[in-house]
Design an enzyme around this catalytic site. Structure first.
Site, mmCIF file in Angstrom:
data_model
loop_
_atom_site.group_PDB
_atom_site.id
_atom_site.type_symbol
_atom_site.label_atom_id
_atom_site.label_comp_id
_atom_site.label_asym_id
_atom_site.label_seq_id
_atom_site.Cartn_x
_atom_site.Cartn_y
_atom_site.Cartn_z
ATOM 1 N N GLU A 1 0.856 -1.205 0.000
ATOM 2 C CA GLU A 1 0.000 0.000 0.000
ATOM 3 C C GLU A 1 0.882 1.242 0.000
ATOM 4 O OE1 GLU A 1 -2.348 -0.714 3.462
ATOM 5 O OE2 GLU A 1 -3.672 -2.166 2.465
ATOM 6 N N GLU B 1 -6.387 -7.819 -0.959
ATOM 7 C CA GLU B 1 -6.642 -7.757 0.489
ATOM 8 C C GLU B 1 -8.055 -7.262 0.677
ATOM 9 O OE1 GLU B 1 -4.352 -5.979 3.678
ATOM 10 O OE2 GLU B 1 -2.534 -6.155 2.470
#
Length: 507
Positions: free
Chosen positions: A168, A282
């Site tokens: 991320e 995710e």
């Protein structure tokens, strides 16, 4: 509510990888989770045998590792070979012994029969380090890293096909966060070196529903990428552990696929929708609880930032709300099977996972049985459906606003191998039974209707209340099978409140 199904209206064939999972070096997911050398419950390689069997039961197709935020300060070389160097994990602020590394991960994937999917360090790492990892895993004998793998006991290459560049890296919480411009350049150079090392790799890179970020990424890297990665946790309670209640969780199901819609639109606008797919690698209803660690002000004592993570282990919090939400999102993934080719529930073991371990055994949480239903009973050919007189309900979201949502979520599927139909039917109502009427065109064959007299079976997951959960010595959520007799025109089926159901018609 009348459900119209026509087998000739096919949306697409879903990839089994949408039922994938994820595991990270966080709390007890690895150590004390899937990997526990010395435990009487572990095999000769240190893997928990009960966990392996549970993972095989839901046919985990792909397992993403090692992060997650963990990967952004992870150097894979320290966790292979005879001499392992412990590392201080700057993301989660714990020491990792590095006894579980690449070789152990590949061994885990082989034991459960899944594809490996490695996420690389694009935080403190370099393109060269990423490509060296590809060399270690995928080259036969060329290069010092391939020969190092052989020296470590693996003569044949691991043939890891799926690789993610970064996690991320758009987020301020991530070690080595990048700007949109810097990200596009880093991914391009990393992808170049990784594909030069092994052209057979399929690469993805961290993205989100942000136009500037994604345009920079795709303009720089569209020729290298086969996937674009997105994440979402709807109930973001990382700092508070303030769980949304059942009604608030149902509010999250409104526009549950907004991220997919936005990324689809961008890919289509850039004429990449046939080349690049979405890896929703995710996702979970609830964010993991880890206060005072991904913040500017760090917790000073372990009581502030480390020990609270144990609260993720409270099994009473994983209720039918989690199960119903999970099923709704799996329905959404199926309906978008033309653009979503992979998804990874985060995580599979402990934290918010569907499997919980303790020294004496394990608990299968409500979400585990959702995967059991979808993997083992649902079809792979996604059919269009139309619901007449669809029921609706109103719930309160976490902000106290009234949100209208559909009461029932229906997905219809066929089978690429074999005959018959399978429907996923979710009743979101907290306390009301909902009835559905099945309207299926039945062509005449030799004077008989094709589905008439076919056996109808129903596999249902529910509990005595919306708050039902499983724990050690407490099993309140499980799959129940019912024989509904034989199919007939406009057959009516009742769905229990807060339930997830698979209805099988025919073979």
């Amino acid at each position: 509510m009348k459900v119209h199904i026509n087998e000739k209206r096919v949306l697409g064939k879903r990839d089994k990888m949408i039922y994938g999972h994820f595991i990270e070096h966080f709390h007890r997911q690895i150590y004390g989770g899937v990997y526990e050398p010395g435990s009487p419950m572990s095999d000769e390689d240190g893997f928990r045998q009960d966990v392996l069997e549970a993972m095989k039961k839901i046919k985990v197709p792909v397992l993403r590792w090692p992060g997650g935020c963990f990967v952004s300060s992870y150097h894979w070389r320290e966790a292979v070979g005879q001499k392992r160097t412990p590392m201080f994990d700057k993301s989660w602020r714990v020491e990792d012994p590095n006894t579980f590394g690449t070789d152990e991960y590949i061994k885990l994937c082989r034991k459960i029969g899944c594809e490996p999917y490695i996420c690389t360090n694009a935080g403190t790492g370099t393109p060269e380090e990423m490509s060296d990892w590809v060399e270690y895993c995928n080259l036969e004998t060329e290069g010092k890293y391939a020969r190092w793998r052989i020296e470590n006991g693996s003569g044949k290459p691991y043939k890891v096909k799926y690789w993610s560049i970064g996690n991320e890296n758009y987020g301020s919480w991530e070690i080595g966060a990048k700007s949109a411009v810097a990200w596009g350049e880093l991914v391009r150079e990393s992808a170049k070196m990784m594909t030069h090392t092994d052209p057979g790799t399929e690469l993805t890179a961290a993205a989100l529903t942000d136009l500037e970020w994604n345009i920079n990424l795709l303009k720089n890297c569209k020729d290298y990428l086969r996937w674009i990665s997105i994440h979402e946790y709807w109930d973001g309670i990382n700092q508070t552990n303030d769980y949304a209640d059942y009604g608030q969780c149902m509010a999250y199901t409104k526009d549950i696929g907004h991220s997919i819609d936005e990324i689809r639109g961008l890919l289509t606008a850039m004429k990449l929708e046939k080349k690049i797919k979405i890896a929703f690698d995710e996702w979970n209803l609830r964010g993991w609880y880890h206060p005072n660690v991904h913040t500017i002000r760090q917790g000073l004592t372990k009581e502030e930032y480390l020990y609270p993570r144990d609260e993720n282990d409270d099994n009473s919090k994983y209720t039918m709300a989690d199960a119903v939400f999970t099923a709704c999102f799996l329905n959404t993934l199926n309906r978008n099977c033309d653009i979503v080719g992979m998804a990874n529930y985060a995580p599979i073991v402990n934290t918010r996972g569907c499997i919980y371990t303790c020294p004496d055994g394990m608990v299968l949480r409500s979400t585990y049985f959702v995967f059991d239903l979808y993997v083992n009973y649902l079809g792979d050919i996604v059919l269009d459906t139309w619901c007449e007189d669809a029921a609706a309900m109103e719930v309160k979201n976490k902000q106290g606003d009234t949100v209208p949502v559909d009461s029932v979520d229906i997905l219809a599927t066929g089978f690429s191998e074999g005959k018959g139909l399978a429907l996923a039917a979710i009743n979101k109502e907290a306390g009301e039974v909902r009835s559905i009427t099945l309207s299926i065109p039945c062509e005449e064959k030799d004077g008989t209707m094709s589905y008439l007299a076919n056996k109808v079976s129903m596999y249902s997951l529910s509990g005595s209340s919306t708050e039902s959960y499983n724990d050690i010595g407490h099993m309140d959520v499980k799959i129940e099978e019912r024989d509904l007799g034989h199919f007939h025109a406009d057959m009516v089926i009742n769905l229990k409140p807060h339930s997830v159901n698979i209805i099988r018609i025919g073979d």
